[in-house]
Write an enzyme that holds these catalytic residues in place. Sequence first.
Site, PDB file in Angstrom:
ATOM      1  N   ARG A   1      -0.368  -2.064  -7.044  1.00 62.57           N
ATOM      2  CA  ARG A   1      -0.682  -3.368  -5.794  1.00 62.57           C
ATOM      3  C   ARG A   1      -1.527  -4.209  -6.540  1.00 62.57           C
ATOM      4  O   ARG A   1      -1.710  -5.496  -6.381  1.00 62.57           O
ATOM      5  CB  ARG A   1      -1.415  -2.765  -4.787  1.00 62.57           C
ATOM      6  CG  ARG A   1      -1.845  -3.635  -3.721  1.00 62.57           C
ATOM      7  CD  ARG A   1      -2.157  -2.856  -2.517  1.00 62.57           C
ATOM      8  NE  ARG A   1      -3.175  -3.348  -1.520  1.00 62.57           N
ATOM      9  CZ  ARG A   1      -2.815  -4.361  -0.505  1.00 62.57           C
ATOM     10  NH1 ARG A   1      -1.228  -4.480  -0.515  1.00 62.57           N
ATOM     11  NH2 ARG A   1      -3.519  -5.124   0.306  1.00 62.57           N
TER      12      ARG A   1
ATOM     13  N   ARG B   1       0.781  -1.200   0.061  1.00 59.77           N
ATOM     14  CA  ARG B   1       0.103   0.132   0.021  1.00 59.77           C
ATOM     15  C   ARG B   1       0.849   1.269   0.107  1.00 59.77           C
ATOM     16  O   ARG B   1       2.033   1.161   0.477  1.00 59.77           O
ATOM     17  CB  ARG B   1      -0.800  -0.045   1.190  1.00 59.77           C
ATOM     18  CG  ARG B   1      -1.830  -1.129   1.315  1.00 59.77           C
ATOM     19  CD  ARG B   1      -2.716  -1.111   2.510  1.00 59.77           C
ATOM     20  NE  ARG B   1      -3.648  -1.999   2.528  1.00 59.77           N
ATOM     21  CZ  ARG B   1      -3.445  -3.419   3.430  1.00 59.77           C
ATOM     22  NH1 ARG B   1      -2.268  -3.563   3.847  1.00 59.77           N
ATOM     23  NH2 ARG B   1      -4.360  -4.181   3.499  1.00 59.77           N
TER      24      ARG B   1
ATOM     25  N   HIS C   1      -2.185   2.214  -6.151  1.00 61.20           N
ATOM     26  CA  HIS C   1      -3.007   1.075  -5.877  1.00 61.20           C
ATOM     27  C   HIS C   1      -3.247   0.140  -7.112  1.00 61.20           C
ATOM     28  O   HIS C   1      -3.354  -1.013  -7.051  1.00 61.20           O
ATOM     29  CB  HIS C   1      -4.229   1.239  -5.243  1.00 61.20           C
ATOM     30  CG  HIS C   1      -4.787   0.361  -4.081  1.00 61.20           C
ATOM     31  ND1 HIS C   1      -4.066   0.540  -2.820  1.00 61.20           N
ATOM     32  CD2 HIS C   1      -5.815  -0.343  -3.973  1.00 61.20           C
ATOM     33  CE1 HIS C   1      -4.731  -0.463  -1.865  1.00 61.20           C
ATOM     34  NE2 HIS C   1      -5.871  -0.721  -2.623  1.00 61.20           N
TER      35      HIS C   1
ATOM     36  N   HIS D   1      -4.363  -9.070   3.397  1.00 61.46           N
ATOM     37  CA  HIS D   1      -5.595  -9.360   3.663  1.00 61.46           C
ATOM     38  C   HIS D   1      -5.928 -10.100   4.846  1.00 61.46           C
ATOM     39  O   HIS D   1      -5.345 -11.331   4.896  1.00 61.46           O
ATOM     40  CB  HIS D   1      -6.359  -9.879   2.326  1.00 61.46           C
ATOM     41  CG  HIS D   1      -6.148  -9.006   1.245  1.00 61.46           C
ATOM     42  ND1 HIS D   1      -6.489  -9.405  -0.253  1.00 61.46           N
ATOM     43  CD2 HIS D   1      -6.056  -7.662   1.191  1.00 61.46           C
ATOM     44  CE1 HIS D   1      -6.432  -8.296  -0.860  1.00 61.46           C
ATOM     45  NE2 HIS D   1      -6.312  -7.264  -0.110  1.00 61.46           N
TER      46      HIS D   1
ATOM     47  N   TYR E   1      -9.048 -11.121  -7.253  1.00 61.06           N
ATOM     48  CA  TYR E   1      -8.171 -11.314  -8.396  1.00 61.06           C
ATOM     49  C   TYR E   1      -8.234 -12.541  -9.062  1.00 61.06           C
ATOM     50  O   TYR E   1      -7.517 -12.793 -10.319  1.00 61.06           O
ATOM     51  CB  TYR E   1      -6.739 -11.394  -7.657  1.00 61.06           C
ATOM     52  CG  TYR E   1      -6.426 -10.054  -7.002  1.00 61.06           C
ATOM     53  CD1 TYR E   1      -6.300  -8.707  -7.903  1.00 61.06           C
ATOM     54  CD2 TYR E   1      -6.541  -9.800  -5.673  1.00 61.06           C
ATOM     55  CE1 TYR E   1      -5.969  -7.770  -7.062  1.00 61.06           C
ATOM     56  CE2 TYR E   1      -6.187  -8.570  -5.097  1.00 61.06           C
ATOM     57  CZ  TYR E   1      -6.122  -7.580  -5.569  1.00 61.06           C
ATOM     58  OH  TYR E   1      -6.052  -6.224  -5.293  1.00 61.06           O
TER      59      TYR E   1
ATOM     60  N   LYS F   1      -3.083  -2.758   7.745  1.00 66.89           N
ATOM     61  CA  LYS F   1      -4.187  -2.460   8.490  1.00 66.89           C
ATOM     62  C   LYS F   1      -4.313  -3.722   9.673  1.00 66.89           C
ATOM     63  O   LYS F   1      -3.932  -4.822   9.446  1.00 66.89           O
ATOM     64  CB  LYS F   1      -5.418  -2.932   7.483  1.00 66.89           C
ATOM     65  CG  LYS F   1      -5.460  -1.816   6.374  1.00 66.89           C
ATOM     66  CD  LYS F   1      -6.622  -1.909   5.446  1.00 66.89           C
ATOM     67  CE  LYS F   1      -6.751  -1.073   4.362  1.00 66.89           C
ATOM     68  NZ  LYS F   1      -7.952  -1.027   3.441  1.00 66.89           N
TER      69      LYS F   1
END
Length: 314
Positions: free
Chosen positions: A260, A152, A257, A283, A292, A189
């Site tokens: 990414r 990110r 992004h 994730h 994806y 995150k």
Amino acid sequence: MSGAGKLEQADAYLAHLATQRKLSAHTVAAYGRDLRELAALSDGKAWHALTHFDIRRYAAQLHGRGLDARSIARKLSGWRGFFAWLGQHSTLAANPVEGVRAPKRAKTLPKALSVDDAVQLVAPAAPQAGAGEPARLCNRAMFELLYSSGLRVSELAGLDREFRKAGDGQPASLGWLELDNAEVVVTGKGSKMRRVPVGSAALAALRAWLAVRPAPADGSSALFVNERGNRVTPRVVQLRLRAHGIQAGAPVAVHPHMLRHSFASHVLQSSGDLRAVQEMLGHASITSTQVYTALDFQHLALVYDKAHPRAKIK
């Protein structure tokens, strides 16, 4: 009820919207179009005779004609309001639109560059007039690392040259480069820390940048700094990448992004290992990574259409 009678009631409702609710002429006109479409779909059937199942069928018909879920939801909302008003001014037994839902909106797939476009984008750029060598090398290292490791932009901007403990007024590193291990450690995150491999092209770009990198002005160990020695911000990375994409002739407006997404899509195309991609992206749920697989299928379908002699009837 005749078509004329149905439209008279619809016109009365539109007048109510314009005079009582003071909606704009544009909004009232949109409601009018939606009600005329409902009148056409229901043909000679009176408003009072329409049922929940009729409305569901009409929504399905609109969907079958290619109308998107957002537009159908807007029409259902308008129809629901009309029947609510009709129930206040007549003996309507029930609102037939209540409980009818629009089709689920298709998830928008993230945009990813093709392999060729991504490699061309992050490849060494020719020196720009007025651009200093350190800035060019910094950009190349940042862009290579974004694509190499799927970071990110906030994770990239927060990287330190190496791990540093808290002290001297500086916090402990939340992300850092381990050049000898060919890895970066980042905190994503949910304060979840992960290690991600760094490819050989990115390692070479990082070494070239470190050879000219100025000392951080604040005494930190920031990996990427500007010409004044201040840590680069995510916004600066975005602007630099966008300008670089334009100069490089990228087919679309490029943002961090997108690199990414390209990283994830290209690794999945080559390996098929969804769990590995999930870990590298950081994730928390495999569901976030599964998008994806749709991109991968699109890629395979495109290859099929181009290569298979019977893919298209000529």
